[in-house]
Design a protein around this motif. Structure first.
Motif, short mmCIF file in Angstrom:
data_model
loop_
_atom_site.label_atom_id
_atom_site.label_comp_id
_atom_site.label_asym_id
_atom_site.label_seq_id
_atom_site.Cartn_x
_atom_site.Cartn_y
_atom_site.Cartn_z
N TYR A 1 0.85 -1.19 0.00
CA TYR A 1 0.00 0.00 0.00
C TYR A 1 0.88 1.24 0.00
O TYR A 1 1.68 1.46 0.92
CB TYR A 1 -0.93 0.04 1.21
N ARG B 1 0.18 5.33 -0.79
CA ARG B 1 -0.92 6.28 -1.01
C ARG B 1 -0.91 6.86 -2.42
O ARG B 1 -1.93 6.84 -3.12
CB ARG B 1 -0.85 7.41 0.02
N ASN B 2 0.20 7.41 -2.84
CA ASN B 2 0.24 8.06 -4.15
C ASN B 2 -0.04 7.08 -5.29
O ASN B 2 -0.69 7.43 -6.28
CB ASN B 2 1.60 8.73 -4.37
N THR C 1 -4.89 -1.55 8.76
CA THR C 1 -3.86 -0.50 8.81
C THR C 1 -2.47 -1.10 8.84
O THR C 1 -1.47 -0.38 8.78
CB THR C 1 -4.02 0.39 10.06
N LEU D 1 -9.20 5.60 7.80
CA LEU D 1 -7.84 6.09 7.50
C LEU D 1 -7.59 6.14 6.00
O LEU D 1 -7.12 7.16 5.47
CB LEU D 1 -6.82 5.18 8.18
N ARG D 2 -7.89 5.05 5.30
CA ARG D 2 -7.64 5.02 3.85
C ARG D 2 -8.51 6.04 3.12
O ARG D 2 -8.06 6.68 2.16
CB ARG D 2 -7.89 3.62 3.30
N GLU E 1 -6.86 9.29 3.51
CA GLU E 1 -5.60 9.35 2.76
C GLU E 1 -5.83 9.55 1.26
O GLU E 1 -5.08 10.29 0.60
CB GLU E 1 -4.80 8.06 2.97
N ILE E 2 -6.84 8.90 0.71
CA ILE E 2 -7.07 8.99 -0.74
C ILE E 2 -8.03 10.12 -1.10
O ILE E 2 -8.43 10.25 -2.25
CB ILE E 2 -7.59 7.66 -1.33
N ASN E 3 -8.40 10.93 -0.09
CA ASN E 3 -9.31 12.07 -0.31
C ASN E 3 -10.67 11.62 -0.84
O ASN E 3 -11.22 12.22 -1.79
CB ASN E 3 -8.68 13.09 -1.27
N ASN F 1 -12.09 14.52 10.21
CA ASN F 1 -11.69 14.80 8.83
C ASN F 1 -12.88 15.10 7.93
O ASN F 1 -12.74 15.09 6.70
CB ASN F 1 -10.89 13.62 8.28
#
Length: 236
Positions: A111, A113-114, A132, A145-146, A149-151, A205
């Motif tokens: 995994y 993120r980018n 996680t 969380l994911r 992270e990926i918006n 968030n």
């Protein structure tokens, strides 16, 4: 249908993949769920998926086993589920990438993120396994969380019930379903939406959660279109 949400994080429970068998994998059920995912994808939604492992293993029910080890076994259970979902989606013609929070190069990508975001932008479905990668954190927490992270625009929690109730509808026939909720009420009343860590992460968030019934896989596409198919949890 027109997509309301551009990028979603779909949380699938492991139990949902077992169908009526209650344990393991039911191929027909997985294929049905994946057809629902494809409908949502065909609407233009970018889809990240986190899958639980409860159809194989539940760390909380592991008796005297050391908690860290029990949770690691649970992480491996999510990999089996993720590979099964990936295979079913690929058979429907979708491009899929499985990424794992624990390194297992021969099976899946790590995994990153980018890289996950790039896959999503290219129209690939990204399945994020191993939670996680840490013990003491549920796959609900991993979903929150994911998603952050990926918006993602929203977290879809696909469950075996059609929303959030004030008490267990299987035990209490007078249980009342909520159409909308705040995270504060979820936390204060300890409602069964996600665990408190996941709910707090989503609240902090500004990530809404939509809880709906996966027994009708078309609910995924309806949810992407913005239809009220379950209970929407936001903060004000």
């Amino acid at each position: 249908m027109q997509a309301k949400y551009k990028r979603i994080l779909l949380k699938l429970s492991g139990e949902a993949l077992a169908g009526d068998k209650g344990f393991g994998l039911d191929v027909a059920t997985i294929q049905s769920i994946c057809k629902g995912i494809k409908k949502a994808h065909d609407m233009g939604a970018e889809i990240g998926i986190v899958v639980g492992g409860g159809n194989f293993w539940r760390g909380r029910s592991s008796g005297d086993m050391e908690r860290t080890r029990a949770d690691q076994i649970g992480m491996l259970a999510t990999v089996m589920n993720s590979l099964a979902v990936a295979d079913a989606l690929e058979q429907l013609g979708l491009e899929v990438r499985v990424q794992t929070a624990l390194t297992m190069q021969q099976v899946a990508e790590p995994y990153i993120r980018n890289r996950a975001i790039r896959h999503l932008e290219k129209g690939r479905v990204v399945i994020m396994a191993c939670g996680t990668g840490n013990p003491f954190f549920s796959t609900d927490s991993a979903s929150a969380l994911r998603a952050a992270e990926i918006n993602a625009d929203i977290v879809f929690k696909a469950t075996m019930v059609d929303g959030v109730y004030d008490k267990d509808p299987k035990k209490y026939p007078d249980a009342v379903k909520y159409d909308t909720l705040t995270f504060t009420k979820v936390l204060n009343d300890q409602l069964s939406v996600m665990d408190s860590t996941a709910a707090t992460l989503c609240r902090d968030n500004s990530l809404p959660i939509l809880v709906f019934d996966i027994s009708d896989p078309d609910n995924i596409a309806r949810a992407v279109a913005g239809e009220m198919v379950g209970t929407l949890v936001t903060e004000g």
